[in-house]
Write an enzyme that holds these catalytic residues in place. Structure first.
Site, PDB file in Angstrom:
ATOM      1  N   HIS A   1      24.338  20.043   7.691  1.00 30.37           N
ATOM      2  CA  HIS A   1      23.750  19.614   8.797  1.00 30.37           C
ATOM      3  C   HIS A   1      23.242  21.066   9.725  1.00 30.37           C
ATOM      4  CE1 HIS A   1      24.155  16.924  12.687  1.00 30.37           C
ATOM      5  NE2 HIS A   1      23.072  17.014  12.548  1.00 30.37           N
TER       6      HIS A   1
ATOM      7  N   HIS B   1      28.933  18.617   7.121  1.00 32.73           N
ATOM      8  CA  HIS B   1      28.690  19.494   8.461  1.00 32.73           C
ATOM      9  C   HIS B   1      27.851  20.797   7.873  1.00 32.73           C
ATOM     10  CE1 HIS B   1      31.188  17.308  10.980  1.00 32.73           C
ATOM     11  NE2 HIS B   1      32.349  17.426  10.389  1.00 32.73           N
TER      12      HIS B   1
ATOM     13  N   HIS C   1      33.402  16.392   2.804  1.00 30.89           N
ATOM     14  CA  HIS C   1      33.355  15.903   4.209  1.00 30.89           C
ATOM     15  C   HIS C   1      32.762  17.469   4.962  1.00 30.89           C
ATOM     16  CE1 HIS C   1      34.134  14.374   8.130  1.00 30.89           C
ATOM     17  NE2 HIS C   1      34.511  15.594   8.515  1.00 30.89           N
ATOM     18  N   GLU C   2      33.326  18.459   4.816  1.00 28.40           N
ATOM     19  CA  GLU C   2      33.055  19.763   5.695  1.00 28.40           C
ATOM     20  C   GLU C   2      31.652  20.026   5.067  1.00 28.40           C
ATOM     21  OE1 GLU C   2      34.395  20.194   8.099  1.00 28.40           O
ATOM     22  OE2 GLU C   2      36.286  19.169   7.875  1.00 28.40           O
TER      23      GLU C   2
END
Ligand SMILES: [Zn+2]
Length: 674
Positions: free
Chosen positions: A471, A468, A464-465
């Protein structure tokens, strides 16, 4: 202070901050000079005798504040990831001054007059799409920050912002202090029955470190539910552990939450909105309070029904132990039993297949290679902000360099709970910056010489992290305002949630989930059973999450002037009114330790996780079914969405990838709510 390392740009690769030279005493002078520099730069813009142009106003504004940007990025990271009393003191001192600094810019009438003049004739300025969007976004931001208010209202706004900034810092520091203070101290190893041998050893070590030699200490983690609740066989210990968690910061942060909700309501009213939530969502993809209400209301009844079905399953097993009614401190424990008896899944059996280095290199990095062609090289020659913070250089498929990724995976006393991504340098072609991004997790450190074995949830968090992080790394925008994760808050969780899909993507899973001693792959039937068992927990997870989202919503839809006597009463009533008062499922966070909404920028925004999940579920479907190779789909996702940051409307980016508007069907199916 000429030796202050923030005063000049870093000369290291990618302008990595020179951590070996940075000390706590550098922060305050750097903040002060950074704010003064930026105000001087703004004054130069407004003093320009030339008529406002896009370059002499908007581009100049984007270029301003370089020193403040440098020190803020490093400081905000340290205050979360490696704080101490000195840093906390700087935080308390600087938060209201930074809020005042922002107001000084946004409420600068001469600056706003130039932006307003440009905005009025924006169609005739011959701007390209990103420049036009920059003008529009700045104009909106100034208006939303109060640029059009009269002098008296602006004066009150400055007071509100200053007090709210101080309150947010106090709130977070209260949570941290009480989370430490309420660690559960136990006298004997028997009380820890059910925990693994290394967990018992860690609790003993924790006791030594915290001055309770010979005793065992379970430190509290972020969420209401503590991970040990699934294993502890002593019911009274489970009860004490959960009570310690749920009672955090009631005395200090209860009144503070009431105060902050009142101030936010007043600020929203000043700015012409019926509530803080209305003010916030106006600028999000959700758009209106009604849109969020509608999604939450639609999810609550089936989620509660799901949880009740799960409760009935748990009750059967608990009855055999003489427990008549499942309490909150029993839920995780009997869920684990159901997983074992109905799905033959034992969380402890999985961990040996999830060794950190393998999951990172052969899972997370491997997936980024599969989808985007990236490769990673650890750079031990580059020094991070803490010995645990490891620096990796990220390369494109053609060998070109992309940026730096810093991974800081372990828990420590100086780090706040949870997991997050941050940026030390944000990408911008205008400022000639390439990204330096980081991920923080809170994985317990094993005994010396032991491997780091992750839980299923920790593996998910790692993926998940890193979503980011991608991104931030893929950002390819001109202006800093649009860099990487500078997108609406109810959109920012979307790319990170999409990245979770690689965790169980067959080719990825087969590549990383191998036994750390034997190298044997995770048995396929175990994966199937684990996935089925995940379905079983959806009722609990959805209710726990929705309860937190609804609490956030309740605090921030209050009208100005509403008297709230007691935070806990307010909380109980809000949950009951929403149909979410499931006694045995506490909210993921209770109000008094809900940092997201009172300390870190998610106020009236916690709904964003499930809002983003609508887009996430659709996108995962698209990856699976669009007929391209994973590498081709990855390229489309990167080009149309991950690289755009905030430079293009968020939902437009989504449509460019998936080809239509989002629907809720895939999310409802995934959560078992269809
Ligand atoms: Zn996230």
């Amino acid at each position: 202070m000429s030796d202050n390392p923030f005063f000049e740009p870093s000369t290291l690769v990618y302008e990595l901050p020179p951590f070996t030279a940075i000390r706590e005493e550098h922060y305050l002078p750097a903040f002060e000079r950074g704010m003064a520099d930026q105000l001087a730069e703004i004054a130069a813009i407004t003093a320009d005798p030339q008529a406002p142009t896009f370059d002499n106003t908007l581009v100049a504004l984007e270029r301003s504040g370089a020193l403040l940007r440098r020190v803020s990025a490093v400081f905000l990271n340290q205050s979360s990831a490696d704080t101490n009393d000195l840093v906390d003191a700087v935080d308390a001192e600087i938060s209201p001054r930074l809020a005042a600094h922002q107001d000084a810019i946004h409420l600068d009438a001469a600056l706003f007059a130039r932006i307003e003049a440009l905005h009025e004739r924006r169609a005739g300025l011959g701007l390209d799409a990103q420049s036009l969007r920059l003008l529009e976004r700045h104009h909106t931001r100034f208006v939303r920050a109060g640029a059009r208010l009269g002098a008296a209202e602006q004066a009150r706004l400055r007071e509100l912002n200053s007090e709210l900034a101080s309150a947010a810092t106090a709130f977070q520091q209260n949570v941290a202090a009480d989370t430490r203070a309420r660690a559960l101290v136990l006298d004997s190893a028997e009380q820890l029955d059910g925990l693994s041998a290394d967990a018992v050893a860690a609790a003993a070590e924790n006791g030594r470190a915290l001055g309770h030699d010979g005793r065992y200490v379970l430190s509290l983690k972020n969420f209401s539910n503590q991970s040990e609740l699934a294993q502890l066989t002593d019911r009274s210990v489970r009860e004490r552990l959960l009570a310690a968690s749920l009672g955090r910061a009631v005395a200090t942060n209860g009144p503070l939450a009431i105060r902050m909700a009142g101030l936010r309501a007043e600020r929203a009213a000043l700015l012409g909105h019926p509530s803080h939530a209305a003010y916030v969502v106006e600028d999000e993809t959700a758009g209106t309070v009604e849109a969020v209400d509608a999604l939450l209301a639609r999810l609550v009844p089936p989620a509660v029904a799901n949880a009740e079905r799960e409760a009935a399953e748990l009750a059967k097993l608990a009855a055999a132990d003489g427990i008549e009614e499942i309490a909150a401190h029993d839920w995780a424990f009997y869920s684990e039993r159901v997983r074992r008896s109905s799905y033959q899944v034992d969380a402890a059996v999985l961990r040996p297949y999830f060794e950190l280095e393998r999951v990172l290199h052969d899972g997370v990095f491997f997936a980024a290679n599969l989808a985007y062609g990236l490769t990673f090289t650890e750079r031990p020659d580059l020094v991070g902000y803490h010995p645990d913070a490891r620096v990796f250089e990220v390369f494109e498929e053609d060998g070109g360099s992309l940026g730096l990724f810093i991974g800081d995976f372990h828990a420590r006393a100086s780090k706040r709970g949870g997991a997050w991504m941050d940026e030390l340098v944000s990408q911008s072609t205008l400022l000639d910056k390439r990204p330096v991004v980081l991920n923080n997790l809170n994985i317990a450190r094993p005994a010396p010489g032991e491997p780091v074995l992750l839980t299923w949830d920790e593996v998910r968090t790692l993926f998940h992290e890193f979503g980011h992080a991608l991104h931030g790394l893929f950002s390819a925008v001109r202006f800093p305002l649009f860099s990487g994760t500078e997108v609406p808050r109810d959109f920012v969780e979307f790319p990170s949630q999409v990245n979770e899909m690689w965790m169980t993507w067959p080719a990825v899973l087969a590549n990383y989930a191998k036994h750390h001693v034997t190298g044997e792959p995770l048995p396929a039937d175990l994966v199937e059973r684990m996935t089925a068992a995940e379905g079983f927990g959806q009722g609990f997870r959805t209710v726990e999450y929705l309860a937190a989202a609804l609490l956030d919503w309740a605090w921030h839809t209050v009208p100005v002037g509403l008297e709230i006597a007691d935070a806990q009463e307010f909380e109980a009533r809000a949950l009951a009114e929403a149909g979410l008062a499931v006694a045995a499922i506490p909210p993921r966070y209770r109000s008094t330790y809900f940092n997201h909404i009172f300390a870190s920028g998610y106020s009236a925004g916690y709904y964003a996780y499930i809002w983003s999940e609508v887009l996430d579920a659709e996108t995962v479907e698209w990856f699976r079914t669009d007929g391209r190779t994973v590498r081709e789909s990855g390229e489309v996702f990167r080009a149309e969405l991950l690289s755009r940051g905030g430079s293009v409307d968020a939902l437009e980016c989504f449509r460019a990838v998936v080809g239509r508007d989002p629907r809720t069907g895939p999310l409802l199916a995934r959560r078992g709510l269809a």
